[in-house]
Design a protein around this motif. Structure first.
Motif, mmCIF file in Angstrom:
data_model
loop_
_atom_site.group_PDB
_atom_site.id
_atom_site.type_symbol
_atom_site.label_atom_id
_atom_site.label_comp_id
_atom_site.label_asym_id
_atom_site.label_seq_id
_atom_site.Cartn_x
_atom_site.Cartn_y
_atom_site.Cartn_z
ATOM 1 N N GLU A 86 3.415 10.371 -9.281
ATOM 2 C CA GLU A 86 3.060 10.876 -10.665
ATOM 3 C C GLU A 86 2.431 12.040 -10.765
ATOM 4 O O GLU A 86 2.099 12.775 -11.598
ATOM 5 N N ARG A 87 1.633 12.385 -9.459
ATOM 6 C CA ARG A 87 0.988 13.573 -9.226
ATOM 7 C C ARG A 87 2.104 14.934 -9.422
ATOM 8 O O ARG A 87 1.762 15.743 -9.898
ATOM 9 N N GLN A 88 3.051 14.442 -8.748
ATOM 10 C CA GLN A 88 4.270 15.599 -8.704
ATOM 11 C C GLN A 88 4.670 15.564 -10.047
ATOM 12 O O GLN A 88 4.922 16.805 -10.711
ATOM 13 N N TYR A 116 0.765 -1.185 -0.144
ATOM 14 C CA TYR A 116 0.024 0.183 0.055
ATOM 15 C C TYR A 116 0.880 1.110 0.003
ATOM 16 O O TYR A 116 0.611 2.290 -0.812
ATOM 17 N N VAL A 117 1.874 1.328 0.835
ATOM 18 C CA VAL A 117 2.790 2.343 0.781
ATOM 19 C C VAL A 117 3.613 2.609 -0.502
ATOM 20 O O VAL A 117 3.702 3.658 -1.025
ATOM 21 N N GLN A 118 3.942 1.593 -1.209
ATOM 22 C CA GLN A 118 4.500 1.638 -2.519
ATOM 23 C C GLN A 118 3.627 2.204 -3.313
ATOM 24 O O GLN A 118 3.861 3.043 -4.135
ATOM 25 N N VAL A 119 2.320 1.886 -3.362
ATOM 26 C CA VAL A 119 1.241 2.528 -4.348
ATOM 27 C C VAL A 119 1.325 3.733 -4.108
ATOM 28 O O VAL A 119 1.007 4.558 -4.984
ATOM 29 N N LEU A 120 0.936 4.274 -2.823
ATOM 30 C CA LEU A 120 0.917 5.833 -2.386
ATOM 31 C C LEU A 120 2.175 6.495 -2.875
ATOM 32 O O LEU A 120 1.997 7.680 -3.558
#
Length: 120
Positions: free
Chosen positions: A112-114, A102-106
């Motif tokens: 990607e957002r940045q 989950y942390v890796q996905v976050l």
């Protein structure tokens, strides 16, 4: 009516915090009752009672040396506790693996957002 023994196995014996502390102290090697009592801040009779329980369930061994009784850890008596806890080890390992995923996905999503923000 007499009270039933509550220290018939390792689980019950180690439920008492002072007995667990005795086992921790004995990990470093053999100790006399008087040393254990001093280290735990209790009377020698109190320490002896705890040691008797630990001896009866097979968690410590005792030997005489002159006037002293020396106690040593017998960790083999903890095998049932270790085996029981083993089932929870798998549970926690799997839980931590899922958390790591989950942390890796976050991190990936945040990256990607940045990247998108920088492209604008």
């Amino acid at each position: 009516m007499a009270r039933a023994a509550t220290t018939s196995d390792a689980f019950n014996a180690i439920a008492e915090p002072q007995r667990r502390e005795i086992l921790v102290l004995l990990r470093s090697g053999e100790l006399a009752v008087s040393e254990l009592a001093h280290d735990l801040g209790m009377s020698q009779p109190q320490a002896s009672k705890h040691l008797r329980v630990l001896r009866e369930v097979g968690l410590v061994q005792v030997r005489g040396s002159g006037k002293q009784r020396l106690y040593d850890l017998d960790a083999g008596g903890l095998r049932p506790v270790h085996e029981w806890l083993g089932g929870f080890e798998q549970f926690w390992s799997e839980s931590f693996d899922r958390l790591d995923d989950y942390v890796q996905v976050l991190k990936q999503t945040r990256g990607e957002r940045q990247s998108d923000d920088n492209d604008r």
